[in-house]
Design a protein around this motif. Structure first.
Motif, PDB file in Angstrom:
ATOM      1  N   LEU A  80       0.942  -1.177  -0.078  1.00  0.00           N
ATOM      2  CA  LEU A  80      -0.005   0.029   0.085  1.00  0.00           C
ATOM      3  C   LEU A  80       0.699   1.253  -0.146  1.00  0.00           C
ATOM      4  N   ILE A  81       0.710   2.199  -1.023  1.00  0.00           N
ATOM      5  CA  ILE A  81       1.264   3.500  -0.890  1.00  0.00           C
ATOM      6  C   ILE A  81       0.525   4.826  -0.651  1.00  0.00           C
ATOM      7  N   ALA A  82       1.141   5.719  -0.081  1.00  0.00           N
ATOM      8  CA  ALA A  82       0.534   6.788   0.162  1.00  0.00           C
ATOM      9  C   ALA A  82       1.132   7.812  -0.873  1.00  0.00           C
ATOM     10  N   MET A  83       0.087   8.309  -1.633  1.00  0.00           N
ATOM     11  CA  MET A  83       0.792   9.199  -2.704  1.00  0.00           C
ATOM     12  C   MET A  83       0.334  10.346  -2.606  1.00  0.00           C
ATOM     13  N   GLY A  84       1.131  11.402  -2.199  1.00  0.00           N
ATOM     14  CA  GLY A  84       1.055  12.972  -2.227  1.00  0.00           C
ATOM     15  C   GLY A  84       0.795  13.186  -0.880  1.00  0.00           C
ATOM     16  N   ALA A  85       0.724  14.595  -0.572  1.00  0.00           N
ATOM     17  CA  ALA A  85       0.803  15.365   0.638  1.00  0.00           C
ATOM     18  C   ALA A  85      -0.295  14.998   1.501  1.00  0.00           C
ATOM     19  N   CYS A  86      -1.637  14.999   0.741  1.00  0.00           N
ATOM     20  CA  CYS A  86      -2.922  14.741   1.561  1.00  0.00           C
ATOM     21  C   CYS A  86      -2.896  13.258   2.239  1.00  0.00           C
TER      22      CYS A  86
END
Ligand code: SF4
Length: 179
Positions: A80-86
């Motif tokens: 699982l990848i968290a993409m981006g500042a939000c």
């Protein structure tokens, strides 16, 4: 024939800018399509999430529906990848965290010029807002963080290429500096 890597993406509380950056891969999308097959994603419009190798999440957690979606992604995606500042820190939506939720709703729905009989929407179909916006790692384990607002297409390409090749992730400074 070598089976393709199954990838799902979603946008929680974000602006879709990170997905737009993914589309900015342009002709590299054809190279990507040689290696991956998209499952549930705004790019496919598949509604039901299947078993996936990689899940890419844009946006933070702002409501109950976001929580359910994120838990489902964690359960169905091996990586699982968290993409981006939000996704990583709550980003711009988290700017509301310094105010009471009630004040945010009243400001948004009841304090405009010319409003008559203004009301805060309360239809049960509207996902219940959380008091604060949370980064996704506060809810589930995240395997990788891809920074940026949004991450550039080049950064996404470097990241995905290294991940698919089984290499350590090493983004060059030129792709992650924001000054
Ligand atoms: S990180 Fe930036 S581009 Fe991505 S969803 Fe948030 S505001 Fe939009």
């Amino acid at each position: 024939m070598e089976s393709k890597v199954r990838v799902a993406t979603c946008s929680l509380c974000g602006c879709f800018g990170c997905h737009m950056s993914l589309l900015d891969l342009d002709e590299r999308l054809f190279d990507l399509a040689e290696k991956v097959e998209f499952d549930r994603s705004p790019l496919t419009d598949i509604k039901e999430l299947g078993e996936c190798d990689i899940g890419i999440v844009e946006g933070g957690i702002a409501n109950v529906e976001n929580v359910h979606t994120l838990l489902e992604f964690r359960a169905r995606c091996k990586i699982l990848i968290a993409m981006g500042a939000c996704a990583i820190s709550g980003g711009i939506p988290a700017m509301r965290n310094q105010y009471e939720l009630k004040d945010c709703l009243e400001e948004s729905y009841t304090r405009g010029v010319g409003l008559v009989d203004a009301q805060i929407p309360n239809d049960p179909e509207i996902p219940l807002l959380l008091n604060q916006v949370h980064p996704i790692h506060e809810v589930v384990k995240i395997d990788y963080f891809l920074p940026g607002c949004p991450p550039s297409a080049d950064a996404i390409w470097t990241f995905v290429s290294q991940l698919l090749a089984g290499q350590p992730i090493a983004l060059p400074y030129t792709q992650i500096h924001y000054d």
